[in-house]
Design a protein around this motif. Sequence first.
Motif, PDB file in Angstrom:
ATOM      1  N   MET A   2      -5.425  -4.996  -3.547  1.00  0.00           N
ATOM      2  CA  MET A   2      -6.592  -4.392  -4.197  1.00  0.00           C
ATOM      3  C   MET A   2      -7.819  -4.443  -3.293  1.00  0.00           C
ATOM      4  SD  MET A   2      -6.148  -5.360  -8.237  1.00  0.00           S
ATOM      5  CE  MET A   2      -5.959  -7.126  -7.993  1.00  0.00           C
ATOM      6  N   LEU A   3      -7.969  -5.524  -2.528  1.00  0.00           N
ATOM      7  CA  LEU A   3      -9.078  -5.588  -1.575  1.00  0.00           C
ATOM      8  C   LEU A   3      -8.934  -4.509  -0.513  1.00  0.00           C
ATOM      9  CD1 LEU A   3      -9.334  -9.463  -1.078  1.00  0.00           C
ATOM     10  CD2 LEU A   3     -10.835  -8.008  -2.456  1.00  0.00           C
ATOM     11  N   ALA A   4      -7.712  -4.269  -0.065  1.00  0.00           N
ATOM     12  CA  ALA A   4      -7.484  -3.211   0.922  1.00  0.00           C
ATOM     13  C   ALA A   4      -7.774  -1.837   0.336  1.00  0.00           C
ATOM     14  CB  ALA A   4      -6.046  -3.283   1.438  1.00  0.00           C
ATOM     15  N   GLN A  50     -16.632  -7.385  -2.563  1.00  0.00           N
ATOM     16  CA  GLN A  50     -15.211  -7.120  -2.747  1.00  0.00           C
ATOM     17  C   GLN A  50     -14.711  -7.697  -4.069  1.00  0.00           C
ATOM     18  OE1 GLN A  50     -14.097  -8.991   1.049  1.00  0.00           O
ATOM     19  NE2 GLN A  50     -13.078  -7.063   1.612  1.00  0.00           N
ATOM     20  N   LEU A  51     -15.114  -8.913  -4.367  1.00  0.00           N
ATOM     21  CA  LEU A  51     -14.653  -9.569  -5.588  1.00  0.00           C
ATOM     22  C   LEU A  51     -15.186  -8.872  -6.829  1.00  0.00           C
ATOM     23  CD1 LEU A  51     -15.065 -13.283  -4.468  1.00  0.00           C
ATOM     24  CD2 LEU A  51     -12.936 -11.980  -4.620  1.00  0.00           C
ATOM     25  N   GLY A  79      -1.079 -13.507  -4.385  1.00  0.00           N
ATOM     26  CA  GLY A  79      -2.040 -13.286  -3.319  1.00  0.00           C
ATOM     27  C   GLY A  79      -1.922 -11.898  -2.734  1.00  0.00           C
ATOM     28  N   LEU A  80      -0.685 -11.408  -2.607  1.00  0.00           N
ATOM     29  CA  LEU A  80      -0.463 -10.062  -2.086  1.00  0.00           C
ATOM     30  C   LEU A  80      -1.057  -9.010  -3.011  1.00  0.00           C
ATOM     31  CD1 LEU A  80       0.770  -8.096  -0.068  1.00  0.00           C
ATOM     32  CD2 LEU A  80       2.971  -8.370  -1.259  1.00  0.00           C
ATOM     33  N   LEU A 138       0.826  -1.200   0.000  1.00  0.00           N
ATOM     34  CA  LEU A 138       0.000   0.000   0.000  1.00  0.00           C
ATOM     35  C   LEU A 138       0.867   1.261   0.000  1.00  0.00           C
ATOM     36  CD1 LEU A 138      -2.746  -1.170   2.517  1.00  0.00           C
ATOM     37  CD2 LEU A 138      -3.045  -0.776   0.051  1.00  0.00           C
ATOM     38  N   ALA A 139       1.987   1.210   0.724  1.00  0.00           N
ATOM     39  CA  ALA A 139       2.891   2.359   0.743  1.00  0.00           C
ATOM     40  C   ALA A 139       3.476   2.625  -0.638  1.00  0.00           C
ATOM     41  CB  ALA A 139       4.006   2.130   1.765  1.00  0.00           C
ATOM     42  N   VAL A 140       3.817   1.559  -1.352  1.00  0.00           N
ATOM     43  CA  VAL A 140       4.374   1.714  -2.699  1.00  0.00           C
ATOM     44  C   VAL A 140       3.345   2.330  -3.634  1.00  0.00           C
ATOM     45  CG1 VAL A 140       5.161   0.434  -4.731  1.00  0.00           C
ATOM     46  CG2 VAL A 140       6.104  -0.091  -2.468  1.00  0.00           C
TER      47      VAL A 140
END
Length: 307
Positions: free
Chosen positions: A152-154, A225-226, A146-147, A120-122
């Motif tokens: 994207m969900l976050a 979310q999906l 997965g990350l 998220l920081a990036v």
Amino acid sequence: MSEHVDAVIARVRSVYGRWRRDTTVAQMRADWDALFNATGDASFEPVQAGGVPSAWIAAPGVRSDQAIVYFHGGGFQVGSLHSHRELMARLSAAAGVRVLGVAYRLAPEHRHPAPLQDALAVLQWLRGQGFAAKDIALAGDSAGGGLALGTMLALYGRGDALPAAAFLMSAWTDLAATGESYETRAAADPIHQRPMIQAMARNFLGPDADPRDPLASPLYASDAQLAALPPLLLQVGDRETVLSDSEAFARRVRAAGGQAESQAWPGMIHVFQQFPGELPEAREALLAGGRFLASHLGRAPSGEPST
């Protein structure tokens, strides 16, 4: 094809076979990096992206006004910008844009949600550099796949704009390891079996985290979310015990009304795309992934005219 895949399997097993209970994490990471040779003429420019060590990888002649943010695999414990440098370089060439590789923090020193915080920081840093969400795509393999999905969900949960698309290779979407392919592909997968996957998940999550937390295991995200996710291309080897992680996730996205294509590549193993020098299928898959991302970034892939 079988001979080439067997040679790759032998290389990977030569590394795993040396690891014992007393092998240090530092040694495992060094051994994994030594498996891969960074070749080609893509440039490599280290950068601190929001305080996260990263690097711009650019094939010759690609554009710099759009970006693919790449999250490497390795079970959240090994893997690096070095081990994935050639893969990222080929993806840059195929998509016609720069790739920003992210060296997110690894377990066991840094457990969930540290990698997510870094991701998220990036992205926040990249937006601060003037990149609109529509000019950013995500890509990743295994844990990094997965990350990418968890990131994207976050973003959706925070009400932020999502990237244009994502390309995922052998994505690890279910840290609870419930997929039927752990049984149906157990004999075919030469490397990963359920106990190994479960051990990596415990090491990453720690004693208190929930393996069904959607930010760690995107398979368990809600339909809302999906449905909010951008177009996805998931590639996976047909010999993988984590085959279900991709196929079940793509089915859930489609059922929720989103766009997700899952491709199972016959005879291929986990993240076969990481061996483009040995496997023509890896080169073909990366080219397809690059074209997919380019199309959703609103431009033609490298070497093709814009429409």
